[in-house]
Design an enzyme around this catalytic site. Structure first.
Site, PDB file in Angstrom:
ATOM      1  N   ASN A  76       2.312   1.443   4.293  1.00 11.51           N
ATOM      2  CA  ASN A  76       2.630   0.163   4.966  1.00 11.51           C
ATOM      3  C   ASN A  76       2.360   0.244   6.475  1.00 11.51           C
ATOM      4  O   ASN A  76       3.085  -0.366   7.269  1.00 11.51           O
ATOM      5  CB  ASN A  76       4.082  -0.283   4.688  1.00 11.51           C
ATOM      6  N   CYS A 110       0.866  -1.186   0.000  1.00 13.20           N
ATOM      7  CA  CYS A 110       0.000   0.000   0.000  1.00 13.20           C
ATOM      8  C   CYS A 110       0.899   1.231   0.000  1.00 13.20           C
ATOM      9  O   CYS A 110       2.092   1.132  -0.323  1.00 13.20           O
ATOM     10  CB  CYS A 110      -0.984  -0.013   1.166  1.00 13.20           C
ATOM     11  N   ASP A 132      -7.997   3.944   1.151  1.00 12.41           N
ATOM     12  CA  ASP A 132      -7.069   4.293   2.226  1.00 12.41           C
ATOM     13  C   ASP A 132      -7.868   4.742   3.448  1.00 12.41           C
ATOM     14  O   ASP A 132      -8.578   5.748   3.394  1.00 12.41           O
ATOM     15  CB  ASP A 132      -6.178   5.434   1.719  1.00 12.41           C
ATOM     16  N   CYS A 184      -1.378   0.831   7.393  1.00 12.62           N
ATOM     17  CA  CYS A 184      -2.812   0.553   7.555  1.00 12.62           C
ATOM     18  C   CYS A 184      -3.256  -0.706   6.794  1.00 12.62           C
ATOM     19  O   CYS A 184      -3.590  -1.726   7.394  1.00 12.62           O
ATOM     20  CB  CYS A 184      -3.651   1.743   7.091  1.00 12.62           C
ATOM     21  N   ARG A 185      -3.281  -0.632   5.452  1.00 11.44           N
ATOM     22  CA  ARG A 185      -3.874  -1.719   4.669  1.00 11.44           C
ATOM     23  C   ARG A 185      -2.970  -2.929   4.476  1.00 11.44           C
ATOM     24  O   ARG A 185      -3.384  -4.065   4.719  1.00 11.44           O
ATOM     25  CB  ARG A 185      -4.317  -1.183   3.295  1.00 11.44           C
ATOM     26  N   SER A 186      -1.740  -2.707   4.001  1.00  9.46           N
ATOM     27  CA  SER A 186      -0.901  -3.882   3.685  1.00  9.46           C
ATOM     28  C   SER A 186      -0.484  -4.682   4.926  1.00  9.46           C
ATOM     29  O   SER A 186      -0.356  -5.907   4.812  1.00  9.46           O
ATOM     30  CB  SER A 186       0.299  -3.510   2.800  1.00  9.46           C
TER      31      SER A 186
HETATM   32  P1  4NP Z   1      -1.731   2.843   4.116  1.00 10.59           P
HETATM   33  O1  4NP Z   1      -2.356   4.195   4.700  1.00 10.59           O
HETATM   34  O2  4NP Z   1      -1.200   3.162   2.733  1.00 10.59           O
HETATM   35  O3  4NP Z   1      -2.898   1.903   4.062  1.00 10.59           O
HETATM   36  O4  4NP Z   1      -0.653   2.398   5.077  1.00 10.59           O
HETATM   37  C1  4NP Z   1      -1.608   5.378   4.823  1.00 10.59           C
HETATM   38  C2  4NP Z   1      -0.829   5.567   5.918  1.00 10.59           C
HETATM   39  C3  4NP Z   1      -0.123   6.751   6.070  1.00 10.59           C
HETATM   40  C4  4NP Z   1      -0.223   7.726   5.098  1.00 10.59           C
HETATM   41  C5  4NP Z   1      -0.991   7.514   3.985  1.00 10.59           C
HETATM   42  C6  4NP Z   1      -1.686   6.332   3.845  1.00 10.59           C
HETATM   43  N1  4NP Z   1       0.468   8.946   5.268  1.00 10.59           N
HETATM   44  O5  4NP Z   1       0.278   9.835   4.434  1.00 10.59           O
HETATM   45  O6  4NP Z   1       1.247   9.103   6.224  1.00 10.59           O
END
Ligand code: 4NP
Length: 155
Positions: free
Chosen positions: A12, A9, A122, A14-16
């Site tokens: 790294n 994602c 996201d 939240c989702r992955s």
């Molecule tokens: P992820 O979510 O891609 O599912 O891990 C996010 C986590 C942090 C951020 C963006 C998306 N960020 O902008 O810090």
């Protein structure tokens, strides 16, 4: 040799990490290696977002020992299957592919199932219910992926 699967994602956190923990819970760890990474390096070394840890725990999974790392071109050599959570992650991974073999390893996670939408949204800027929705989507896709890997292993 183990089948190696990488979940990717943006952050790294939240989702992955959820996808890594969920797929791990559905496969034989002697046969399948699962890891996750982010296309961005904002959170390298950090544990998953507390909301991802909480929703995983609610469903009986402990993802708290995972640590964020950034996707790298070397991952194309290491992994057999690379699953992107959304179109932006997918495009970013494809942009670093070096050849047809690299390209062939990459797909969108939700292509594994027919949910009527193709991206895991996201949940970072939303509320806790977003994490539960994301968990359910990833869980459904990982069920299909685990089944496919198991069937491939019998060939
Ligand atoms: P992820 O979510 O891609 O599912 O891990 C996010 C986590 C942090 C951020 C963006 C998306 N960020 O902008 O810090």
């Amino acid at each position: 040799m183990k089948t190696k699967v990488l979940m990717v994602c943006l952050g790294n956190i939240c989702r992955s990490p959820l996808a890594e923990g969920i797929l791990k819970s559905k496969v034989d760890s002697d046969k399948v290696w699962v890891d996750s990474a982010g296309t961005a390096g904002y959170h390298v070394g950090s544990p998953p977002d507390p909301r991802s840890i909480a929703v995983a725990r609610k469903h009986g999974l402990d993802i708290s020992s995972q640590r964020c790392r950034k996707f790298s071109t070397a991952d194309f050599e290491e992994f057999d299957y690379i699953y992107a959570m959304d179109q932006s992650n997918y495009s970013d991974i494809l942009a670093s592919a070096r050849n047809e073999s690299d390209l062939a390893k990459v797909s969108l996670l939700l292509e594994a199932v027919d949910l009527g939408y193709s991206e895991v949204p996201d949940p970072y800027y939303g509320g806790n219910d977003g994490f539960e929705k994301v968990f359910q989507m990833i869980d459904t896709a990982c069920g299909a992926i685990a089944k496919r890997i198991e069937e491939d292993g019998r060939n």
